[in-house]
Design an enzyme around this catalytic site. Structure first.
Site, PDB file in Angstrom:
ATOM      1  N   TYR A   1      30.725  33.332  91.881  1.00 18.33           N
ATOM      2  CA  TYR A   1      31.402  32.540  92.913  1.00 18.33           C
ATOM      3  C   TYR A   1      32.403  31.609  92.239  1.00 18.33           C
ATOM      4  O   TYR A   1      32.043  30.846  91.328  1.00 18.33           O
ATOM      5  CB  TYR A   1      30.385  31.722  93.703  1.00 18.33           C
ATOM      6  CG  TYR A   1      30.995  30.860  94.779  1.00 18.33           C
ATOM      7  CD1 TYR A   1      31.502  31.431  95.939  1.00 18.33           C
ATOM      8  CD2 TYR A   1      31.053  29.480  94.643  1.00 18.33           C
ATOM      9  CE1 TYR A   1      32.058  30.647  96.942  1.00 18.33           C
ATOM     10  CE2 TYR A   1      31.612  28.680  95.639  1.00 18.33           C
ATOM     11  CZ  TYR A   1      32.105  29.277  96.777  1.00 18.33           C
ATOM     12  OH  TYR A   1      32.667  28.499  97.762  1.00 18.33           O
TER      13      TYR A   1
ATOM     14  N   ASP B   1      35.096  30.208  84.021  1.00 14.42           N
ATOM     15  CA  ASP B   1      34.783  29.211  85.053  1.00 14.42           C
ATOM     16  C   ASP B   1      33.566  28.401  84.611  1.00 14.42           C
ATOM     17  O   ASP B   1      32.447  28.907  84.580  1.00 14.42           O
ATOM     18  CB  ASP B   1      34.516  29.944  86.371  1.00 14.42           C
ATOM     19  CG  ASP B   1      34.230  29.006  87.527  1.00 14.42           C
ATOM     20  OD1 ASP B   1      33.945  27.823  87.296  1.00 14.42           O
ATOM     21  OD2 ASP B   1      34.277  29.474  88.683  1.00 14.42           O
TER      22      ASP B   1
ATOM     23  N   LYS C   1      32.505  19.417  89.225  1.00 17.42           N
ATOM     24  CA  LYS C   1      31.202  18.753  89.258  1.00 17.42           C
ATOM     25  C   LYS C   1      31.142  17.561  88.300  1.00 17.42           C
ATOM     26  O   LYS C   1      31.579  16.472  88.635  1.00 17.42           O
ATOM     27  CB  LYS C   1      30.079  19.752  88.941  1.00 17.42           C
ATOM     28  CG  LYS C   1      30.147  21.049  89.729  1.00 17.42           C
ATOM     29  CD  LYS C   1      30.002  20.866  91.211  1.00 17.42           C
ATOM     30  CE  LYS C   1      29.955  22.199  91.935  1.00 17.42           C
ATOM     31  NZ  LYS C   1      29.945  22.064  93.398  1.00 17.42           N
TER      32      LYS C   1
END
Length: 439
Positions: free
Chosen positions: A142, A237, A272
């Protein structure tokens, strides 16, 4: 007193589904979502005044624990100077320098507001730099909700058992080639057929949106070598793993092992932790590629709130506080909780596997550690709701989906840990007793 049900009913009247991110709706575990109003240290408190030990931690950024004093002070000080300027600030440079110091593969950084924006921009940049159109991604990975990345995605889509999203055109979807994760033959085959049209391969540094599924030894290095030999780029990522699983993220862990599989990605995305819990993300990489971004190059990206001073202050404070001792506490906490959960599953006689990516971990209700999205999906996922609600009833907040990682914090003290360990045996027995719902 407002109850969680009342809060949810009110939200559903004004917000689609009552939530602003689908996994929060408890769709895969059932029951009423908790509406939280306060968090401190290892605990989070709902509208009914009940506290829970938090093993979600805002999906990663609260590595220091909630409302850490140094982060709160940095945010308050920054807010007192103004919430948003729409102009450059010295803090943006300081945060960029902190990222560069932690991740040698990154030579320049562009700050954005969300992980979705970071990956979307990285892909646009890769296409602009290479002059090619196609993107290779892996099933179950994702990378945010931009149109070209929702095919066979994990995270919320895995939870909702959706293959993609309405509203994504066939032409857009056709520019993304989805192949099985950890499958070298599939990588070789896709480049053999489309090699001169592939702009980039994008991969989670270690998959953590279909549960944790780490790359097989040498797989990321193989991706880099294959991409580069075909004139394509590798985008790694680290939105979830970056600065959480170690000071240098998963890239740092791989660089520090003894496998001899050194590699350098071309672009890396962060989120994050880099924002300390506020909306902030980043992409970085080779200077010559990053300089293709406007205003130096032809690839356009902009955002009024990019590098927001309050979010930047939270990120700086978090990264400065996340020293060696913090990562040691995170690793110990992850080992304690995951080992206890595994022992509880073992004692209850339920099939399980535990997967680790540094201090990120997850469980699958199956025998054998999964290596791909197909293997993750082939588990007794129906056991998780019973397990989840037993833990919630005991005052422990877990991710509301079996397809998510567990996140510990450095604030997880003995009292909070004891609550988790006390709750696990009964929750494991509830999982073992669960039955497959009638069709």
């Amino acid at each position: 007193m407002t109850t969680n049900q009342q809060a949810f009913d009110r939200a559903r009247a004004a917000i689609p589904g009552g939530v602003n991110s689908p996994v929060r709706a408890f769709g895969s575990v059932g029951g009423t979502p908790r509406f939280f109003v306060e968090a401190n240290g290892a605990y989070i408190t709902d509208v009914e005044g009940r506290s829970y030990v938090d093993l979600v931690n805002s999906w990663g950024p609260a590595i220091l624990g909630h409302a850490h004093p140094s982060v709160i002070k940095a945010v308050q000080d920054a807010a007192g100077r103004g919430l948003s300027f729409g102009a450059s600030t010295p803090g943006e440079t300081e945060l960029a320098e902190l990222i560069l110091a932690r991740v040698p593969a990154v030579q320049k950084v562009r700050l954005v507001s969300t992980g979705t924006e970071a990956t979307m921009t990285a892909i646009r940049l890769a296409r602009g730099f290479t002059g090619r159109d196609l993107l290779v991604k892996f099933a179950g990975h994702y990378h945010g909700h931009s149109d070209g990345l929702l095919a066979e995605a994990g995270s919320g889509l895995a939870t909702m058992a959706m293959p993609g999203s309405a509203g994504v055109t066939a032409a857009t979807a056709a520019q993304t080639l989805v192949i099985p994760y950890n499958d070298r033959d599939a990588v070789t085959a896709v480049f053999a057929e489309f090699g001169d049209r592939i702009a980039a391969v994008i991969t989670e540094a270690a998959a953590a949106n279909m549960g944790v599924v780490t790359p097989l030894p040498g797989f990321n290095a193989f991706l880099a070598g294959t991409a580069h030999s075909n004139g394509a780029l590798l985008i790694v990522d680290e939105v979830l793993t970056g600065f959480r699983v170690g000071a240098g993220g998963w890239l740092g862990l791989e660089a520090g092992d003894d496998s001899g599989q050194a590699y350098t990605p071309d672009l890396v995305t962060f989120g994050k932790v880099v924002g300390g819990g506020l909306p902030l993300a980043a992409l970085g990489g080779r200077a010559d590629i990053m300089d293709y971004l406007a205003p130096l190059g032809p690839v356009y990206q902009a955002g009024t709130l990019s590098g927001n001073p309050v979010a930047v202050a939270a990120g700086i404070a978090t990264l400065k506080a996340a020293d060696t001792s913090v990562y040691e506490r995170l690793n110990r906490a992850a080992e304690t909780v995951s080992t206890a959960a595994a022992a509880a599953f073992e004692a209850a006689g339920v099939a399980y596997s535990v997967q680790y990516a540094g201090n990120l971990f997850s469980f699958a209700f199956r025998s054998g550690v999964p290596e791909s999205y197909e293997q993750v999906k082939a588990q007794d996922a129906f056991r998780y709701p019973a397990f989840f609600h037993a833990m919630l009833d005991a005052g422990v907040s877990l991710p509301p989906s079996v397809f998510e990682a567990w996140f510990v914090s450095a604030a997880l003290d003995d009292e909070a840990t004891d609550r988790i360990l006390t709750a696990l045996p009964a929750a494991a027995r509830a999982a073992a007793a669960a039955t497959l719902p009638a069709a």
